[in-house]
Design an enzyme around this catalytic site. Structure first.
Site, mmCIF file in Angstrom:
data_model
loop_
_atom_site.group_PDB
_atom_site.id
_atom_site.type_symbol
_atom_site.label_atom_id
_atom_site.label_comp_id
_atom_site.label_asym_id
_atom_site.label_seq_id
_atom_site.Cartn_x
_atom_site.Cartn_y
_atom_site.Cartn_z
ATOM 1 N N GLU A 142 1.453 -0.434 -5.073
ATOM 2 C CA GLU A 142 0.530 0.641 -5.374
ATOM 3 C C GLU A 142 1.430 1.858 -5.572
ATOM 4 O OE1 GLU A 142 -3.537 2.589 -3.545
ATOM 5 O OE2 GLU A 142 -1.842 2.312 -2.192
ATOM 6 N N ASP A 153 0.841 -1.185 0.000
ATOM 7 C CA ASP A 153 0.000 0.000 0.000
ATOM 8 C C ASP A 153 0.884 1.246 0.000
ATOM 9 O OD1 ASP A 153 -2.656 1.330 0.446
ATOM 10 O OD2 ASP A 153 -1.708 1.910 2.336
#
Length: 710
Positions: free
Chosen positions: A391, A355
């Site tokens: 990401e 993330d």
């Protein structure tokens, strides 16, 4: 401070021996439990022991320090598997210098393998006095903080091995452990919402028949709900607010989260399915200077977090969550690498999706693909070959880094997502962009030895509309989040097909169904690695909410009654995964070059509806919304025969005539897939080369060459 519950006079007092500096955390051995933690600036560290009721029974100073590692061994007579513990760290409380040591605050071990109990929001969690950040608060926080638990890591894997699916064959399926299982009628009620629910044969059978290869689990590292959500009666559902990086969250367990997580992985591996974890190393649940002191802040705030150099009382916020973990420090990088090795070696997961991944590649000068963390990953024998997914953006300066991660990484490709959404919505001019994204985004990933598999192709994910809602809503409808509807993305590139939200209009419903199929067909026919959002294959809706991060309820949980209502959509997705698995052309690990392989064919050719190869003028035709891609097959005794494929995409609102080109291997074309039809209609058609074909509005065709008899 709370009074200690001392042992009876007849019971021996617990004590600590010297112990060892490695490994970090609480390690169970034959002689007892070795405790080891890092702090560069602490003056003294105490190990606190607790009974099952949460009462503190002993406070023991760690007797040894090796460099910046503090350690001690608790003899087996005083502790073992199941021992509950925490730490109190003594040192300077000087926020302006970055130091926030406060022994009144019980700290979670950064390497705890399991946490016992939940977090209770209380003013005692804050390290400084209310309204005065310069004075330490002396209220004991222990009653409100989860306790770390010593874990016996022994587990019977029964000889089950990881599937080791090559990137080129990978089909990702992003799911939430609770959301996927909570309402599934075939899973026993007591297992719903749990790791063991996902391990249940009914769940695994569904995943296998769907045709995916790899489940990407949304965060399962122990996390907490933010105070502002709790005060609203909401909860953090997604899990992007970590407290314990090593510990699987107990919400998803019946009794023992470690054993039950391993049981789930074993069952998935036994079925040939990989497990990738969505991990959050970019920030923690401690937030900014107004947040609680729970773990890293109390151990060594100035080492673990990015602080402003001229006033180290304040945190750099490149994550939108209040703080940013600092990968400048070797100790921080080492902690994260230890964590990844633990999940890989001990929990046996197959990869990680990071993330806000630019954070792990930042140093004082910004992001670099040559950052020390990336180099350490490449040189680590345990981690060098696991699946690594980024990401590729955060909210800090220079935070958008799509295409800039090192070789060996794959990346969520939001340009793919946005281009395909816009193309099928009817935006223009997008023919060139569509072709680039469909062919693997070589403009982003060709350099530095990377492959088409570096592109994780997605049209939806947990963050945004579901696929059903993408074609049903123009605007987000997030009132349930109690943020005045202002949260979530505003730039969705969605289209409601004429009516906002639910409708009985058959024309709108038919168009929506076709748009869903177009987007899914594009996803699975594209070069790169497809990622399917759980529920999209059965028409899951969130009623137009594109940010269900705080909706731990039926709005976010999969509605399995859709299985019967949308059986044709599920079958269509299964057809797509089967096509991808059975056609090598659809899962290449080298970029298509358009080079001539024989006198009459290229390995790939973009075709105009008129039957010719696209010209420079065609690519610049703003009115063109239809094009085709021809991939010439091969006849090779080593790999067998691969027929030509012809994929045709018509995003126009009007029908289009296309002249079918000559096939390199065959005299005709068989329609394999047609998004303008349902599986209830007649068998696929067989057409001749150079035949004029009428293509329905907003539709996709996939054809395969055949040798036709006269």
């Amino acid at each position: 401070m709370a009074d200690l519950l001392l042992p009876e006079d007849s019971a021996p007092m617990p004590y600590l021996e010297s112990g060892a500096p490695q490994p970090l955390g609480a390690s169970l051995g034959s002689h007892g439990v070795n405790f080891s933690v890092f702090s560069a600036h602490a003056r003294r560290i105490e190990l606190c022991l607790f009974d099952p009721s949460g009462r503190e029974t002993a406070r023991l100073e760690l007797p040894s320090r090796t460099g910046d590692i503090w350690h001690g061994l608790l003899p087996a007579a005083f502790g073992g598997a199941g021992t509950l513990y925490g730490y109190r760290v003594h040192g300077p409380f000087q926020p302006a210098e970055g130091h926030r040591f406060n022994p009144a605050k019980l700290l979670v071990d950064p390497c705890a393998l399991a946490l016992e109990g939940g977090l209770t929001w209380h003013p005692a969690l804050r390290g400084s006095e209310p309204g005065n950040d310069w004075i330490a608060d002396e209220t004991d926080s222990a009653p409100y903080v989860p306790k770390s638990r010593v874990v016996d890591t022994a587990f019977d894997w029964s000889g089950v091995r990881a599937p080791s699916v090559p990137w080129r064959d990978t089909i990702l399926y992003e799911l939430h452990v609770k959301g996927f299982t909570q309402r599934h009628p075939g899973i026993p009620e007591h297992l719903r919402g749990k790791y063991l629910g996902l391990a249940h044969p009914v769940a695994i059978d569904y995943l296998r028949k769907l045709g995916i290869t790899t489940v990407e689990l949304m965060p399962v590292q122990s996390f907490v709900s933010e105070q502002f959500l709790v005060e609203k009666g909401l909860a953090n559902y997604w899990g992007y607010n970590p407290l314990g990086w090593f510990a699987p969250d107990a919400r998803y367990a019946l009794v023992d989260p470690v054993v039950e997580f391993k049981t789930m992985v074993r069952a998935l591996h036994d079925a040939g399915l990989e497990v990738v974890l969505d991990v959050v190393f970019n920030h923690t649940a401690e937030g900014n200077e107004n947040g609680p002191t729970l773990s890293l802040r109390g151990f060594d705030n100035s080492t673990y977090y990015r602080l402003f150099p001229h006033n180290r009382a304040h945190y750099k916020n490149f994550t939108g969550c209040g703080n940013t973990v600092s990968f400048d420090h070797a100790s921080v990088r080492g902690l994260v690498l230890d964590c990844l090795r633990y999940w890989t070696d001990e929990m046996r997961v197959d990869g990680f999706r990071f993330d806000l991944a630019p954070v792990v590649g930042r140093d004082a000068s910004g992001f670099s693909r040559n950052a020390p963390f990336f180099s350490a990953l490449r040189s680590d024998p345990v981690l060098a070959y696991v699946k690594l997914i980024a990401e590729p953006w955060d909210v800090g300066p220079g935070g958008y880094q799509l295409g800039h991660f090192p070789a060996g990484w794959s990346e969520w490709n939001d340009r793919y997502r946005d281009t395909m959404r816009a193309f099928w919505r009817g935006d223009r001019p997008l023919i060139g962009a569509f072709a680039e994204r469909f062919a693997g985004s070589s403009d982003l990933f060709r350099d530095h030895g990377r492959k088409p598999t570096a592109s994780i192709n997605l049209v939806t994910s947990h963050d945004g509309f579901t696929l059903h809602d993408l074609v049903s809503y123009n605007e987000r409808h997030n009132a349930a989040n109690l943020e005045n509807g202002a949260d979530g993305h505003n730039h969705n590139l969605s289209w409601n097909c004429g009516v906002e939200g639910p409708t009985d209009d058959p024309g709108v419903l038919t168009l929506r169904s076709r748009q869903v199929r177009n987007l899914l067909a594009t996803l699975f026919l594209s070069q790169g690695v497809p990622m399917l959002l759980a529920g999209d294959e059965i028409g899951q809706s969130q009623s137009g909410n594109n940010n269900v991060y705080c909706q731990d309820n039926g709005l976010a949980w999969l509605d399995w009654t859709l299985l019967e209502r949308n059986a044709d959509l599920l079958q269509f997705v299964r057809q797509l995964t089967d096509l991808r698995r059975s056609r090598l052309w659809l899962r290449r690990d080298t970029f298509l070059k358009g080079t001539r392989r024989a006198a009459a064919s290229r390995d790939i050719a973009w075709m105009h509806p008129a039957g010719r190869e696209m010209t420079a003028q065609d690519w610049n035709d703003d009115s063109l919304r239809c094009l085709a891609l021809q991939m010439s097959g091969v006849v090779d005794s080593r790999v067998g025969t691969e027929a030509d494929l012809l994929a045709v995409f018509n995003a126009d609102a009007a029908p289009t005539n296309i002249l079918l080109p000559q096939a390199a291997h065959g005299s005709g074309w068989q329609v394999v897939l047609d998004t303008s039809r349902t599986d209830k209609e007649p068998a696929p058609r067989v057409l001749r080369c150079n035949e004029l074909l009428r293509l329905e509005p907003r539709s996709t065709l996939l054809l395969e060459s055949r040798v036709l008899t006269a």
